[in-house]
Design an enzyme around this catalytic site. Sequence first.
Site, PDB file in Angstrom:
ATOM      1  N   GLY A  65     -28.569  -1.431   5.092  1.00  0.00           N
ATOM      2  CA  GLY A  65     -27.989  -2.734   4.756  1.00  0.00           C
ATOM      3  C   GLY A  65     -27.217  -2.678   3.459  1.00  0.00           C
ATOM      4  O   GLY A  65     -26.104  -3.221   3.345  1.00  0.00           O
ATOM      5  N   GLU A 116     -39.643 -13.374   7.205  1.00  0.00           N
ATOM      6  CA  GLU A 116     -39.542 -11.919   7.037  1.00  0.00           C
ATOM      7  C   GLU A 116     -40.678 -11.396   6.163  1.00  0.00           C
ATOM      8  O   GLU A 116     -41.067 -12.026   5.176  1.00  0.00           O
ATOM      9  CB  GLU A 116     -38.193 -11.534   6.413  1.00  0.00           C
ATOM     10  CG  GLU A 116     -37.013 -11.752   7.351  1.00  0.00           C
ATOM     11  CD  GLU A 116     -35.718 -11.170   6.783  1.00  0.00           C
ATOM     12  OE1 GLU A 116     -35.731 -10.723   5.618  1.00  0.00           O
ATOM     13  OE2 GLU A 116     -34.700 -11.170   7.506  1.00  0.00           O
ATOM     14  N   ASP A 214     -36.375  -3.469  11.705  1.00  0.00           N
ATOM     15  CA  ASP A 214     -36.015  -2.115  11.269  1.00  0.00           C
ATOM     16  C   ASP A 214     -37.280  -1.272  11.103  1.00  0.00           C
ATOM     17  O   ASP A 214     -38.267  -1.744  10.537  1.00  0.00           O
ATOM     18  CB  ASP A 214     -35.267  -2.158   9.934  1.00  0.00           C
ATOM     19  CG  ASP A 214     -33.806  -2.533  10.119  1.00  0.00           C
ATOM     20  OD1 ASP A 214     -33.478  -2.994  11.213  1.00  0.00           O
ATOM     21  OD2 ASP A 214     -33.023  -2.373   9.168  1.00  0.00           O
ATOM     22  N   GLY A 307     -45.667  36.130   8.499  1.00  0.00           N
ATOM     23  CA  GLY A 307     -46.713  36.169   9.521  1.00  0.00           C
ATOM     24  C   GLY A 307     -46.605  37.346  10.452  1.00  0.00           C
ATOM     25  O   GLY A 307     -46.946  37.258  11.629  1.00  0.00           O
ATOM     26  N   ASN A 344     -49.179  40.751   2.480  1.00  0.00           N
ATOM     27  CA  ASN A 344     -50.615  40.969   2.648  1.00  0.00           C
ATOM     28  C   ASN A 344     -50.915  41.820   3.870  1.00  0.00           C
ATOM     29  O   ASN A 344     -51.744  42.716   3.819  1.00  0.00           O
ATOM     30  CB  ASN A 344     -51.336  39.626   2.772  1.00  0.00           C
ATOM     31  CG  ASN A 344     -51.395  38.874   1.453  1.00  0.00           C
ATOM     32  OD1 ASN A 344     -52.072  39.278   0.536  1.00  0.00           O
ATOM     33  ND2 ASN A 344     -50.657  37.769   1.370  1.00  0.00           N
ATOM     34  N   HIS A 753     -43.472  25.804   3.284  1.00  0.00           N
ATOM     35  CA  HIS A 753     -44.811  25.222   3.400  1.00  0.00           C
ATOM     36  C   HIS A 753     -44.722  23.774   3.837  1.00  0.00           C
ATOM     37  O   HIS A 753     -43.784  23.052   3.478  1.00  0.00           O
ATOM     38  CB  HIS A 753     -45.538  25.293   2.054  1.00  0.00           C
ATOM     39  CG  HIS A 753     -45.823  26.690   1.613  1.00  0.00           C
ATOM     40  ND1 HIS A 753     -45.972  27.047   0.295  1.00  0.00           N
ATOM     41  CD2 HIS A 753     -45.979  27.826   2.322  1.00  0.00           C
ATOM     42  CE1 HIS A 753     -46.217  28.340   0.207  1.00  0.00           C
ATOM     43  NE2 HIS A 753     -46.218  28.832   1.428  1.00  0.00           N
TER      44      HIS A 753
END
Length: 1094
Positions: A65, A116, A214, A307, A344, A753
Site C-alpha cells: 500500500g 479493521e 492481506d 554433507g 569432518n 544454515h
Amino acid sequence: MSAKAIREVTGKALLNKHMPSSVCAECRFASVDENTKWTELVNEHPWLQTEKLVVKPDQLIKRRGKLGLIKVGADFAGVQAWVDERMNKDQKVGKAVGKLRHFIIEPFLPHDQGDEAYVCIFSHRNGDTILFTHEGGVDIGDVDAKALKLDVPIEETPSEDEIMEKLLTHVDSPRKEKAAAFIKALYDQYVDLYFTYLEINPLVITSENVYILDLAAKLDATAEFMCKSKWGEVDYPPPFGRDALAEEAYIADLDAKSGASLKLTILNEKGRIWTMVAGGGASVIYSDTICELGGAGELANYGEYSGAPSEQQTYEYAKTILTLMTKENHPDGKILIIGGGIANFTNVAATFKGIVRALQQYQAKLVEGKISIFVRRAGPNYQEGLRVMREVGKTLGIPVHVFGNETHMTAIVSMALGKRPIPREPVVESHTANFLLPGGQNTACFTPEPTSKSSPIHQQSPRPERKTSAMEHSSVDTKGATKQLFQKNSKAIIWGMQTRAVQGMLDFDFVCSRTEPSVSAMVYPFTGDHKQKFYWGHKEILIPVYKNMADAMKKHPDADVLINFASLRSAYDSTIETLAFPQVRTIAIIAEGIPENLTRILIKRAKEKGVSIIGPATVGGIKPGCFKIGNTGGMMDNILHSKLYRPGSVAYVSRSGGMSNELNNIISHNTDGVYEGVAIGGDRYPGTTFMDHLMRYHDNPEVKMLVLLGEVGGVEEYEVCEALDEKRITKPIVAWCIGTCADMFSSEVQFGHAGACANAERETAVYKNKALAAAGAHVPSSFDELGIEINKVYQDLLHEGIIVPKEEVPPPTVPMDYNWARELGLIRKPASFMTSISDERGQELLYAGMPISAVLEQGLGIGGTLSLLWFQRRLPQYATKFLEMCLMITADHGPAVSGAHNTIVCTRAGKDLVSSLVSGLLTIGDRFGGALDGAARQFSEAFDKSMLPMEFVNDMRKKGQLIMGIGHRVKSLNNPDKRVEIVKNYVKSNFPSTPLLDYALQVEKITTSKKPNLILNVDGVIGVAFVDLLRHSGSFTPEEAEEYINIGTINGLFVLGRSMGFIGHYLDQKRLKQGLYRHPWDDISYVMPEHYSS
C-alpha cells in the site's frame, strides 16, 4: 532452510481448506501470472465481472500500500489494464529491483475503518506469540508499541476466554466473540499446518463475520514429509528482486534427491567473482570476506556443497556453476574461489575429482574467459584432493593456486583480489589420514621457546601449565556453576549403524590414552541384537548392537551420552524415547531438517529432565584428551594437526559444525590449543544456546579464555552481551558473528544454515558484532583477523602468567585402516575380482561404460543389453534383433523335455522358484540343449579345414560321432520346422555374409538324402548363424570371434531363453495348484536280478 515465505494465494488457499467455515468468510481470489488467459480466468471466477475488485502483486513485497502497488475498487477491465501495464516491468522496492510477474485479484470488501484490525502470530524458542491491535491497515504504524501480546508456551493452546482477556480488550462486545473464535482457530491451524509466521493486515471484523484481506506467511518447509497431504504442492518464490533461474532449480532438485546439501543462489549473473564453497558456515564467511574486501558488487553467487556429496554430485554442481560463469567474458577476467574449511567426514579427494572433471570439460572456455582459480581445503584425504587439483592446474592453461590447512581459510580471497601476495606452493604436512608418517612424531615432540607477548605465533604454541589466580576464582559464582558435559570416563550409546563415526571415536579415545572405549553400545532397530567388530589401536574388539533402546540402556547403565544419527524423520521419536531414561545427561542430534515445532518440544522436554541437547543439525562437539561426538574433529590427521589429543586452555562455541574444525585449526596455531568445543547446530532453535556452553566453560577453572563464533539471524548473542555487562562473564572472550555480507545484498539471501537469516536489524551480523564489542568482547575487524585477535588475547594471558608453557608429550600412534591407506595410494593389493561389463559405483549404473539411462532412452532392448553385457559393445540392430529372435525361439519346447520335466517335478515338490529353475537348468548339456556350441564348433572346424560337405559327413561317420545340430525327433524334410525356416530366412536377408550357414545347408542335403528327419534343427541353425555373425558383422576380430565360440557364448542363448520357459512352467504349476508328482508304476519296467528270484 526451514522457514520459507509463501505467496498470499498459497496462504489463503491453506486457510480456506482448513479453517472452520463458522469462524470466517472464505477467501475469494484469482491468481494472475504472465501465462494467464483472461477469458479462462473469468470462466473460472465469474465474480470478476460482477463485483468491484482489488489487485496487488503477490511476490513477497512488504508494504504494498505504501508503495502504491494496490489498486482498489476497480472493475475487471480496470484491473486487467492495471496488471497489463505492470506485468514484466521493473519495480524498485527498497534496494531491490525486480520484475512484477505474479498478481492476486480479490473482491473489494466495503467496510468501516473501525472494523479493521491486525493480527500476527510468530514462533520463537520458548513458544509462539500472538500480536493483536484493534487498528489495522496501511497506516498501522509501530506494531510492537501498539499491539497487545499473548505468549503461548510450547504444547499449549490458548482458550477463547484467554484471548478475549489478553488481546481483545479494545474490541466491542458484539465483535469480540467472533474475533476470539477466529484467533483461536487461526492459532490451531498455525500449529497444525506448521506455519512459522502468519500476519493478517487488515483483518476486518464485523458483527456478521471475519474477513482476511492481506496476508503474509512462512511455512516450515522441513515439515513437508508430515504435511504434504495437508499442504498439497507449495510454491516457494524467491525474494523480490531475484528471479529463480533454471540452474538454481536444477541444483535444488539435486539437493532434494541427495543426502548431501547442495545450495546455489545467483546474486549477479554478470559478476566477476564466483565461489564454489564447501560447508554452510564457510560459504557465509567467504561471502563476508569478498564483500569486506570490496567485491560485493562483483560477487556472482552464493552457495555451498556439504554433507559428503559424491564425485558425480560435485561434478554436476561444478558444471552448473561453470556453465553460468562462462556465459559471458569479463575484460579483467574472472575469479573462481574453490574454498572450504577443514571437513569432518567429507572425502575431499572424491569431491575434488568431480570438480576436476568439470574443469577439464570447460577448459577451452576457462582459458577464453581468462579465469583464475584459487583453492583452499582440508579434511579427510585432502592431500590427494590438493594433489589432483595441482595436477589439473598444470594442464588447464590458466592460473590455479592450491592451498591446504597451513593457509588461513579466507586468505585465498585477498590473494584473488590482489590484496596480498600469492605465496609459493606450501610444504606438504608430514602426517596423513590416520597416523603420523615416519619422522612425524619427532616434529610433534618439538618444544619451542616461550613466545614473547609481542611476537606472532607461526607454529603451534606449547602446552601450558594451568595456573588459577585468586582474582579469577572470585569472579565465578560456584553455587551457580553449570555442569560439565563430558569427563575422561564418559560413555556413549550410538543410535544408528554409523560404523565410521564409531571407529573415529575409538581412534580418538586411543590417541587420547583413554583406558576404555567411549562407545558402550549401538542401537539399530532394523536388525536383531548382535555384535559389531571395531579396532582399539591394533586390537579388534566387539561392541554390542541392540534392536531397541531399553535393552541398551539397561545393560549399559554407565552410558550417559546418546549420539543420535537417526534421520530427520525419526530423530524426534528416538530422542523422546531417550529422554525417558534418567541415566542420559547429554543428547547430540546430528540430523538436519527436523521440523521446528518438534525441535522446540524436544528442547522443552529436555529442560524439564535436566538433559543437555547438542544440535539438531550439528556435527557435535569435542573435548580434547577426553571425548568426541561422532565425526567431530575430522579424521586422525586433523586431530594430530590441531593437537586435539590433549586439552588446551581455550574453549569455543560455534553454530557451524564445519567451522568448528576450522576453529580447532585457528586456535591450535595461535594458542596452546582447545580445551573444549561445541557446535550447537545451524537450525533456528538449537537444543542448547551459546550461553549454556559459555557459562560451563566460564565455571571451569581449566578454561582460560573463550571464543564465540556466532552468525546472522536470531538474538542469542545478546545474552552474551548481557552477561558481559553484568560481569557474569569475566574471562576474556573473542567473538565474531559471520554473515556481515547480508547487508550488502539488494535482496534477502537465505544462507546455508536454517537459522542464518536476519528478520530485523538487530539480527544482522554487523549489529551483533558492534554490540559484542561494546559489551567488552574482543571483536576482530573481520574473520580474516580472528586468529590474530585470539593470539593477541592469548599472549596477554601468557604475559600475565595465567598460562605457563608445558612440554608437549607425543600421542600414541594409531594404525591406519587398510581401506583408507589404499584410498591414499600408500599400499596396493591385487583385486579379488575383475570385471569389465558393468559398474554400479558412480551416480548411475553403467553397462559396458554406457549409462543405464542411455540404454533405456535409446531403446536398446534385450538384444542391445545382451550386446553390452556379453560382448562389451553395441552390435548392429540386425544382430540384436537376431539375439532376441533366438531367445524367443529357444524359450520353451513343451513340458516333456528333460529340463521342463525336472522343473515341473521340483515345483510340485513344493520347492521355491530358484530351486525349481536350477533343477531344470542342470539338465542342459550335450544331450539336451548343448548342441548349439557343439554345432557351431563342428561345422566351423570342418569349414575352416576346407572339407567338402560330403567329406565332413563321411569323417563324422568314421569317427562314430553324431553331427550336432542335425536331426529331429518329429520334424523332417516333409514336415519342416517353422522356427528353422524363420531364422534361416532372417539371416539370409539381413546378415552381410552367411558362408557357414550355406555350408550347413549343403550338409543337410546330404544327411536328408539318407533319412528325411536328419534336417538342420534349431540348435544347428542358431549355432552356425551365430558364427557367421561373429565372423562377418565387422564388430569382432577373428581372434575374438573364435574365443566367443570356445567359451560357451552360443550355449548361453539357450540357457537364457529356456530359463524363461522354465519359469513359465513353475508359475503354471503353482497356478494350477498341482500336488506332489509320483511316477506311475505301469510306466516303469522293473528288471530284477533272476538269481535272487528263488
